[in-house]
Design an enzyme around this catalytic site. Structure first.
Site, PDB file in Angstrom:
ATOM      1  N   ASN A 128     -31.750 -50.685 -10.250  1.00  0.00           N
ATOM      2  CA  ASN A 128     -30.929 -50.460  -9.077  1.00  0.00           C
ATOM      3  C   ASN A 128     -30.779 -49.310  -8.465  1.00  0.00           C
ATOM      4  O   ASN A 128     -30.531 -48.195  -8.818  1.00  0.00           O
ATOM      5  CB  ASN A 128     -29.153 -50.721  -9.819  1.00  0.00           C
ATOM      6  CG  ASN A 128     -28.350 -50.850  -8.502  1.00  0.00           C
ATOM      7  OD1 ASN A 128     -28.719 -50.890  -7.309  1.00  0.00           O
ATOM      8  ND2 ASN A 128     -26.945 -50.987  -8.836  1.00  0.00           N
ATOM      9  N   CYS A 131     -27.066 -49.016  -5.303  1.00  0.00           N
ATOM     10  CA  CYS A 131     -25.490 -49.053  -5.289  1.00  0.00           C
ATOM     11  C   CYS A 131     -24.967 -48.195  -4.161  1.00  0.00           C
ATOM     12  O   CYS A 131     -25.145 -47.030  -4.138  1.00  0.00           O
ATOM     13  CB  CYS A 131     -25.085 -48.485  -6.660  1.00  0.00           C
ATOM     14  SG  CYS A 131     -23.323 -48.451  -6.797  1.00  0.00           S
ATOM     15  N   THR A 194     -25.257 -55.025  -1.887  1.00  0.00           N
ATOM     16  CA  THR A 194     -24.226 -54.999  -0.767  1.00  0.00           C
ATOM     17  C   THR A 194     -24.427 -54.335   0.267  1.00  0.00           C
ATOM     18  O   THR A 194     -24.927 -53.341   0.196  1.00  0.00           O
ATOM     19  CB  THR A 194     -22.750 -54.746  -1.608  1.00  0.00           C
ATOM     20  OG1 THR A 194     -22.972 -53.375  -2.037  1.00  0.00           O
ATOM     21  CG2 THR A 194     -22.479 -55.646  -2.641  1.00  0.00           C
TER      22      THR A 194
HETATM   23  C1  SIN Z   1     -23.665 -52.043  -6.975  1.00  0.00           C
HETATM   24  O1  SIN Z   1     -23.409 -52.388  -6.078  1.00  0.00           O
HETATM   25  O2  SIN Z   1     -24.990 -51.551  -7.318  1.00  0.00           O
HETATM   26  C2  SIN Z   1     -22.861 -51.994  -8.226  1.00  0.00           C
HETATM   27  C3  SIN Z   1     -21.450 -52.154  -7.902  1.00  0.00           C
HETATM   28  C4  SIN Z   1     -20.631 -50.889  -8.657  1.00  0.00           C
HETATM   29  O3  SIN Z   1     -20.564 -50.603  -9.903  1.00  0.00           O
HETATM   30  O4  SIN Z   1     -20.150 -49.976  -7.769  1.00  0.00           O
END
Ligand code: SIN
Length: 303
Positions: A128, A131, A194
């Site tokens: 990831n 985020c 997102t």
């Molecule tokens: C993410 O959006 O990559 C993870 C969401 C979060 O834990 O803030």
């Protein structure tokens, strides 16, 4: 069912449906709701080197056709995930799982990747770099092709397991970032994480989310996600995992036509914890309706 099968980076999935990281915990929490072995696989909660308490509350705000979250990568840290969460999962899930990992430096990503890749049940690593809810890591890593390449290279070095890089939509040129990851040995790309968003409380006249902004997901983002999946799939040779606003079997088919080999379902799990089970059940009849014999035949069909 043979006609639902797809192959993601060398591992066969019974179907392309994968609950997205952050919406499915470590999987075992859903085992009382349905047999999670019917999933293709799932991506577990983003795991970092150290335990994280996450962001201050409120961390969520409802929106029309979606939700904003600012969880902040809350997780127990890689040691506990390996010692406690994965053993609990192995009691109820007999397939390979996708390990979603996060970090705040290139070294941290590599450290977590190396540790988690040693776990037998881990099939793929989903890295990831997207985020939007943390400072100094996350989206900052994924907004710059050079940083994205550096993280990919470091993770690639520590494991032979398939490495999928999860990208952010909050960039102007998604293709250059995807290509930079591919050039450093990524086995796949997943997108979109997102979209950065916010809501304001009319009574307090202040942002609803304590962190002011957060990541917007849900059905409203589907056309944006589809467009980005199409753009990336048109420009890389490695498999693409499509996600963003998927909530129906029809959305899965659209994502696959845009180039996705597999499809993640996120916010829909927060509305209905059995959403993925329902989508899998509905896929055959929707395929019949549109004259699709095998799902693997339609990947990239719209490109
Ligand atoms: C993410 O959006 O990559 C993870 C969401 C979060 O834990 O803030």
């Amino acid at each position: 069912m043979e006609r639902l099968k797809v192959n993601l980076c060398g591992i066969e999935l019974d179907n392309p449906i994968i609950p997205a990281s952050g919406t499915f915990g470590f999987g075992y929490e859903f085992a009382d709701i349905y047999d999670i072995n019917k999933l293709g696989t799932f991506s577990f909660k983003g795991t970092t080197k150290d335990p994280r308490f996450g962001n201050p509350t409120p961390r969520a705000a409802e929106c029309t056709a979606g939700i904003i979250n600012s969880v902040g990568l809350q997780n127990p840290g890689v040691d506990k995930v390996i010692a406690e969460e994965l053993p609990k999962l192995s009691k109820v899930f007999n397939k390979k799982v996708m390990a979603n990992i996060g970090g705040f430096s290139v070294e941290e990503y590599a450290y977590v990747a190396e540790r988690i890749a040693e776990c037998e049940q881990v099939g793929w690593l989903e890295v990831n770099i997207s985020c939007p809810n943390v400072h100094g890591g996350g989206m900052a890593m994924g907004a710059d092709p050079n940083m994205a390449a550096a993280v990919t290279k470091a993770v690639r070095k520590v494991t032979d397991k398939p490495v999928i890089i999860k990208l952010s939509p909050n960039v102007t040129d998604i293709v250059s970032i995807a290509k930079a990851c591919e050039a450093e040995g990524a086995d796949g790309i997943s997108l979109i994480n997102t979209l950065l968003g916010m809501r304001i409380n009319l009574k307090t006249r202040k942002p609803i989310i304590a962190n002011k902004m957060g990541g917007f997901s849900g059905p409203a983002v589907f056309p944006v996600a589809l467009r980005m999946v199409y753009q990336v799939a048109s420009n890389v040779k490695i498999p693409v995992v499509g996600l963003g606003g998927v909530s129906r079997a029809e959305d899965v088919i659209e994502m696959m036509l845009a180039g996705a080999t597999a499809v993640q379902v996120g916010a829909a799990n927060l509305i209905d914890p059995a959403a993925c089970s329902d989508i899998i059940d509905k896929l055959p009849s929707v395929m019949d309706k549109y004259g699709i014999n095998k799902l693997s035949d339609i990947i990239g069909g719209a490109l």
